[in-house]
Design a protein around this motif. Sequence first.
Motif, short mmCIF file in Angstrom:
data_model
loop_
_atom_site.label_atom_id
_atom_site.label_comp_id
_atom_site.label_asym_id
_atom_site.label_seq_id
_atom_site.Cartn_x
_atom_site.Cartn_y
_atom_site.Cartn_z
N ALA A 39 4.69 4.99 9.02
CA ALA A 39 4.57 6.00 10.07
C ALA A 39 4.25 5.34 11.41
N ALA A 40 3.35 4.34 11.40
CA ALA A 40 3.01 3.65 12.64
C ALA A 40 4.22 2.91 13.22
N LEU A 61 -3.16 5.95 10.09
CA LEU A 61 -2.17 5.76 11.16
C LEU A 61 -2.81 5.35 12.48
N GLY A 62 -3.92 6.01 12.84
CA GLY A 62 -4.56 5.71 14.12
C GLY A 62 -5.01 4.26 14.20
N THR A 74 10.88 7.00 7.86
CA THR A 74 9.58 6.90 7.19
C THR A 74 9.74 6.87 5.68
N ALA A 75 10.66 7.70 5.16
CA ALA A 75 10.90 7.74 3.72
C ALA A 75 11.46 6.41 3.21
N LEU A 76 12.32 5.77 3.98
CA LEU A 76 12.92 4.51 3.55
C LEU A 76 11.94 3.34 3.65
N LEU A 77 11.02 3.40 4.62
CA LEU A 77 10.09 2.29 4.82
C LEU A 77 8.85 2.38 3.94
N ILE A 109 6.29 -0.79 2.71
CA ILE A 109 5.13 -1.20 3.51
C ILE A 109 3.99 -0.18 3.49
N GLY A 110 4.14 0.90 2.76
CA GLY A 110 3.08 1.91 2.70
C GLY A 110 3.28 3.01 3.73
N ALA A 111 2.67 4.16 3.44
CA ALA A 111 2.90 5.34 4.28
C ALA A 111 2.35 5.18 5.69
#
Length: 334
Positions: free
Chosen positions: A292-293, A27-28, A279-282, A286-288
Amino acid sequence: MNRAAWMLAAGLILVIAIPLTLGGRGLGAQLRQFPLDTFLLMLGMIVVCWNLNAGRLRLLLAGRGGHLGQRRALGMVMATEFAISATPGGSGGPLTLMGLLSRQGVRPAQATAVFAVDQITDMLFFLSALASIGLYTLSHTIDLRLGWMLAVPALLLIIGFGLLIALGRHHRGLLRSSGHLLRWLKVHHRSRIRLTRAVIHFRHALVETLALPRLTLSLIFLLCCAHWLLRYSILYLAVSGLGRDIDWSWTFIVQMLSLAAGQLTLLPGGAGGAELSSTALLTPMIGASSAAAAVVIWRAVTFYFYLIAGAPVFFIMAGGSMLDLLLNRRAKVS
């Protein structure tokens, strides 16, 4: 700190904490690589959205309450958006708008009618958008999972419009029935009379607002469409800025469902529910870490920015007394 302040603090933490937890180690890096010019563009789009809503408010008032310039209308919109983001379920938004309009000299019934027509316009846009996305889905054979995502909100909007039409056509029967109910509940006669008068005044103001020239109503709807198309393009730009490909219609539906789910948390800005659902739908697409980002960036623009930019405007136009009223209205009622 009172309960409402604790809820706002919890919402501010959850908006960041949930994507950080779900995003993992990548994420960072995703956030650091996000283009600054794209982020600034997104903030600029929100400013344009505020100005579009300010123009819509001026058209809806149509001179009622005296002259309202674009600058003051913009301040009203920003203060109202701040109240929506800072209070559970956005409940402070309508109260803030009513209070600011009353200071402008707009009667309560007129202010309520303006807000009602504004909401009706929003509902009409979303129903039209869902229908358009449905046709686009059929013609481009996009993932059929969009089917139920489109059908549920569209059905709810249709039911809502049906109820509004029924209330408009049968308002007299509604008033009689509500009068009998209030009498059965032993509500004082004067209170029943005041409530009936308020409903009648609201209906007259609503009819007056809907009787605006067709060109004016069309322009109001166009401003509404432009506002929501810009607002609901933020998540798409967030995903694209991360270098991921996604269909715009997907991000539109994700935002609709996520913000609706967020209301169930009863936290300011729908914090918690909006982050988890989006986040669950995306993630499958596109990956976790990217999901999240994208959610962090999206919520930074559509939640934190609303609070940061709107807070000083709210305090200048409404004052701390109105914020105290919004945050403590339950205690005052009891």
